[in-house]
Scaffold this active site. Structure first.
Site, PDB file in Angstrom:
ATOM      1  CG  ASN A   9      -1.721   1.230   1.400  1.00 20.52           C
ATOM      2  OD1 ASN A   9      -1.807   2.041   0.473  1.00 20.52           O
ATOM      3  ND2 ASN A   9      -2.338   1.402   2.566  1.00 20.52           N
ATOM      4  CD1 TRP A  10       3.234   0.935  -3.012  1.00 16.65           C
ATOM      5  CD2 TRP A  10       3.317   2.177  -4.864  1.00 16.65           C
ATOM      6  NE1 TRP A  10       3.857   0.187  -3.982  1.00 16.65           N
ATOM      7  CE2 TRP A  10       3.919   0.925  -5.135  1.00 16.65           C
ATOM      8  CE3 TRP A  10       3.241   3.128  -5.893  1.00 16.65           C
ATOM      9  CZ2 TRP A  10       4.456   0.610  -6.383  1.00 16.65           C
ATOM     10  CZ3 TRP A  10       3.772   2.809  -7.131  1.00 16.65           C
ATOM     11  CH2 TRP A  10       4.371   1.562  -7.366  1.00 16.65           C
ATOM     12  CE  LYS A  11       0.018   3.144   4.767  1.00 10.83           C
ATOM     13  NZ  LYS A  11       0.222   3.200   6.210  1.00 10.83           N
ATOM     14  CG  HIS A  95      -5.553   1.940   5.322  1.00 12.28           C
ATOM     15  ND1 HIS A  95      -5.040   2.878   6.176  1.00 12.28           N
ATOM     16  CD2 HIS A  95      -4.591   1.005   5.149  1.00 12.28           C
ATOM     17  CE1 HIS A  95      -3.802   2.511   6.505  1.00 12.28           C
ATOM     18  NE2 HIS A  95      -3.509   1.381   5.887  1.00 12.28           N
ATOM     19  CD  GLU A 167      -3.084  -2.235   7.406  1.00 15.51           C
ATOM     20  OE1 GLU A 167      -2.125  -2.584   6.723  1.00 15.51           O
ATOM     21  OE2 GLU A 167      -3.570  -1.089   7.365  1.00 15.51           O
ATOM     22  N   GLY A 173       3.311   2.281  10.763  1.00 11.31           N
ATOM     23  CA  GLY A 173       4.300   3.349  10.588  1.00 11.31           C
ATOM     24  C   GLY A 173       5.041   3.699  11.870  1.00 11.31           C
ATOM     25  N   GLY A 234       3.100  -1.074   4.201  1.00 16.35           N
ATOM     26  CA  GLY A 234       3.148   0.352   3.895  1.00 16.35           C
ATOM     27  C   GLY A 234       4.569   0.767   3.546  1.00 16.35           C
TER      28      GLY A 234
HETATM   29  P1  13P Z   1       3.474   0.358   7.596  1.00 18.26           P
HETATM   30  O1  13P Z   1       3.941  -0.918   6.960  1.00 18.26           O
HETATM   31  O2  13P Z   1       4.199   1.568   7.101  1.00 18.26           O
HETATM   32  O3  13P Z   1       3.437   0.252   9.095  1.00 18.26           O
HETATM   33  O4  13P Z   1       1.954   0.574   7.131  1.00 18.26           O
HETATM   34  C1  13P Z   1       1.039  -0.452   7.259  1.00 18.26           C
HETATM   35  C2  13P Z   1      -0.175  -0.094   6.514  1.00 18.26           C
HETATM   36  O5  13P Z   1      -0.931   0.781   6.898  1.00 18.26           O
HETATM   37  C3  13P Z   1      -0.452  -0.808   5.242  1.00 18.26           C
HETATM   38  O6  13P Z   1      -1.723  -0.538   4.773  1.00 18.26           O
END
Ligand code: 13P
Length: 251
Positions: A9-11, A95, A167, A173, A234
């Site tokens: 998930n590149w956000k 999400h 999650e 993060g 992420g």
């Molecule tokens: P991180 O891997 O950066 O903790 O993010 C997880 C996430 O929200 C994936 O959708």
């Protein structure tokens, strides 16, 4: 028996050029992997360009959100048909960042999910508790609410195209991964809920990803847990080496 699925998930990251560079690198590294479903989820703006590169590969394309109406005066929203047109096979809904920053409710997640399924997309549905909820012993209640609310009205057949992602928000993060035991405990609970909502066979087939600070060095121990079927990644999905290593670690 459940095929592993690793999704990046590149956000809100990567310009078109950056996206192209990342995907070209992933194609090189992951070309010969055929025992894991590999998914990348770029921002809307890069979907078409990434699709040009992934359409004939083992990497599948996902969007990060979808709206439930087919078309019309809904400024800023994107429909299922538009995502399919751009090459998407998957979409992520619910999400925690959508729930947290954009006030997304279970009801909205459910509407997005139904529209996406009706239009032929596979859907990654995210659930997870925040730190305060975990610390006050409410994690299970929150998960139950998210799972039941998000999947309201779906049939067993619909579930063929649904992947769940657990999650824990406190692990996103933050560098603070849930321990494999903490992940397994919730994944097992989710599978139990799915059994209650649908039936044992359906529950046994649904894949449940873990997400929250997944890295090359923790993927293996997470995947060893019985009910962990993949990861939603992420930060570590933005780098060719780390995302490739996570995919390979899931085999
Ligand atoms: P991180 O891997 O950066 O903790 O993010 C997880 C996430 O929200 C994936 O959708």
């Amino acid at each position: 028996m459940r095929r592993p699925i690793i999704a990046g998930n590149w956000k809100m990251n990567n310009t078109i050029n950056e996206a192209v560079e990342l995907v070209n690198g992933l194609k090189r590294e992951l070309d010969n992997i055929n025992s894991v479903d590999i998914v990348v989820s770029p921002p809307f703006t890069a979907l078409s360009d990434v699709n040009e590169l992934t359409m004939d590969s083992n990497i599948k394309l996902s969007a990060q959100n979808v709206y439930w109406e087919e078309k019309g005066a809904f400024t800023g929203e994107v429909s299922t048909a538009m995502l399919k047109d751009a090459g998407c096979a998957y979409v992520i809904v619910g999400h925690s960042e959508r729930r947290q920053y954009f006030n997304e409710t279970n009801e909205a997640v459910n509407k997005r999910l139904k529209a996406a399924l009706a239009g032929g997309l596979k859907v990654i549905v995210c659930v997870g508790e925040v730190l305060e909820e975990r610390e006050s012993g409410k994690a299970f209640d929150v998960i139950k609410d998210h799972v039941q609310g998000s999947l309201q009205g779906l049939s067993k057949l619909d579930m063929n195209n649904v992947i769940l992602a657990y999650e824990p928000v406190w692990a996103i993060g933050t560098g603070k991964t849930a321990s494999p035991e903490q992940a397994q405990e919730i994944h097992q609970y989710i599978r139990g809920l799915l059994k209650d909502i649908f039936d044992e066979e359906t529950a046994a087939e649904i894949r449940i990803q873990y997400g929250g600070s997944v890295k090359p060095d923790n993927i293996k121990e997470l995947m060893q847990k019985e009910d962990v079927d993949g990861a939603l990644v992420g930060g570590a999905s933005l780098n060719i080496d780390s995302f490739s290593a996570i995919v390979k670690g899931a085999i």
